[in-house]
Scaffold this active site. Structure first.
Site, short mmCIF file in Angstrom:
data_model
loop_
_atom_site.label_atom_id
_atom_site.label_comp_id
_atom_site.label_asym_id
_atom_site.label_seq_id
_atom_site.Cartn_x
_atom_site.Cartn_y
_atom_site.Cartn_z
N TRP A 1 -13.16 -13.68 -14.95
CA TRP A 1 -13.03 -14.80 -15.90
C TRP A 1 -14.38 -15.33 -16.33
O TRP A 1 -14.57 -15.74 -17.48
CB TRP A 1 -12.14 -15.89 -15.30
CG TRP A 1 -10.73 -15.41 -15.18
CD1 TRP A 1 -10.04 -15.10 -14.05
CD2 TRP A 1 -9.84 -15.10 -16.28
NE1 TRP A 1 -8.78 -14.63 -14.36
CE2 TRP A 1 -8.63 -14.62 -15.71
CE3 TRP A 1 -9.95 -15.19 -17.66
CZ2 TRP A 1 -7.54 -14.23 -16.49
CZ3 TRP A 1 -8.87 -14.79 -18.44
CH2 TRP A 1 -7.68 -14.33 -17.87
N ASP B 1 -14.41 -23.93 -15.81
CA ASP B 1 -13.06 -23.41 -16.03
C ASP B 1 -12.33 -23.57 -14.71
O ASP B 1 -12.43 -22.73 -13.82
CB ASP B 1 -13.12 -21.95 -16.46
CG ASP B 1 -11.74 -21.31 -16.54
OD1 ASP B 1 -10.73 -22.00 -16.30
OD2 ASP B 1 -11.67 -20.10 -16.84
N LYS C 1 -0.89 -22.69 -13.32
CA LYS C 1 -1.19 -22.36 -11.93
C LYS C 1 -0.62 -23.44 -11.01
O LYS C 1 0.32 -23.20 -10.25
CB LYS C 1 -2.69 -22.24 -11.70
CG LYS C 1 -3.45 -21.46 -12.75
CD LYS C 1 -3.16 -19.98 -12.72
CE LYS C 1 -4.08 -19.24 -13.68
NZ LYS C 1 -3.85 -17.79 -13.70
#
Length: 364
Positions: free
Chosen positions: A102, A176, A200
């Site tokens: 990511w 993030d 999530k």
């Protein structure tokens, strides 16, 4: 319905109580005669939902008044572009820490808008650890420093927040925080901006939350689309366009559930217990292996391999027969991965551990 434990990395398991309440309110929200799915986002009914979501989020995290909370679409991946578009503020470069897949995606996108300085990277360690901050090379003239507190694919998590106070010029910290958001307390004042996909720990796919310090708003790159301007969304209370209304509603139910659980400090202790149970088992057998450095292991995403990869399919098939699903590792790394977000109960991790012990014994 057969009871299962869903270890998906996202979209991920939601609290049963939340799903039950959403079911009960599906056709008629609080006597309005409407489903939340069909409400006007500017009607008094949904406006009351949106206001409560923000109020509960601010309360749980402790968000100061000089931070704006934005509820956006586009997933966390859209923020890979929106961050440089909004935060460069006339500067030419930004610093990034590279700790996995990511991070790499964020870096690749940022390079479209600015010079990217890689302040630190764990690529030479195959992304199995967090680079110590005393090895970082942060450009003091960077517009911001971006990092990924938890890499869902590699299972690497920062257990500390980078300290940028030693820099001569203020460099805002950007994160993030998708896969750890709402899983532990957070000192938001350490950050200039955080962003998170909700799917999530916080809600369903389709909602992205951005929390940004007000002084960082208002100076975008030339040509930035209106919809990518944080200030536009902040000035319009996230109602410049139709926001992701139903995901916001579900997120609101999750926030109420978290408050009943005792808040983020209580949730953190539960998450520590779940992670310890699984890692302790992995560390007491040579049948399974976790590649991540012990000091940097994620509480949310636990990757592991079997001693013989030829057993992977049998492991997954037998796990599924026990009601343990979505354990296959990301396609880029293989192996297994158990994602144990907020809504995964301790019971689910205990059942997984017992199955893993049994499987190892049967294939010793």
């Amino acid at each position: 319905m057969e009871h299962i434990f869903n270890f998906s990395a996202g979209p991920a398991v939601l609290p049963v109580e939340v799903l039950q309440q959403a079911r009960d309110e599906m056709l008629d929200w609080h006597g309005s005669g409407m489903s939340v799915l069909e409400m006007s986002h500017r009607g008094k009914e949904f406006m009351s939902i949106a206001a409560k979501v923000e109020a509960d989020l601010r309360e749980l995290i402790g968000i100061p008044g000089n931070y704006k909370v934005l509820f956006l679409s586009g997933g966390a991946s859209s923020q890979f572009a929106m961050v440089p578009m909004n935060l460069l503020r006339g500067k030419k470069s930004a610093s990034y820490v590279n700790t996995g897949e990511w991070s790499k995606k964020a870096i690749k996108e940022a390079k479209r808008y600015c010079i990217v300085n890689i302040a630190a990277s764990s690529e030479d360690a195959n992304f199995t650890c967090v680079p110590p901050q005393d090895t970082w090379n942060i450009d003091p003239d960077a517009a911001y420093l971006h990092y990924t507190p938890n890499e869902t694919i590699g299972g690497v998590e920062f257990n500390w927040i980078p300290d940028l106070t030693h820099l001569n010029a203020e460099v805002p910290l950007v994160a993030d925080i998708s896969s750890t958001f709402m899983s532990r307390p957070l000192d938001i004042t350490r950050f200039g901006l955080i962003y998170a996909g909700a799917q999530k720990n916080f809600g369903p796919a389709g909602l992205t939350v951005v929390i940004v310090r007000e002084d960082l708003l208002g100076t975008t790159l030339a040509g930035t689309p209106t919809m990518f301007d944080y200030k536009i969304h902040a000035d319009n209370d996230s109602m410049y366009n139709t926001p992701p209304t139903y995901p916001m509603y579900i997120a609101g139910l999750v926030l109420e559930w978290l408050k009943k659980k005792g808040g983020l400090a209580a949730m953190e202790q539960i998450n520590i217990a779940k992670a310890k149970l699984l890692y302790d088992m992995l560390d007491t057998t040579d049948f399974y292996h976790c590649p991540v450095a012990r000091s940097d292991r994620s509480r949310m995403n636990v990757p592991f391999t079997l001693k013989d990869s030829a057993l992977d399919d049998a492991f997954l098939k037998q796990a599924k027969s026990r009601g343990l699903i979505q354990l296959k590792g990301h396609r880029s790394v293989g192996g297994m991965r158990a994602s144990i977000y907020n809504a995964m109960p301790l019971e689910g991790v205990a059942v997984l551990v017992e199955f893993m012990k049994e499987f190892a014994s049967n294939h010793a």
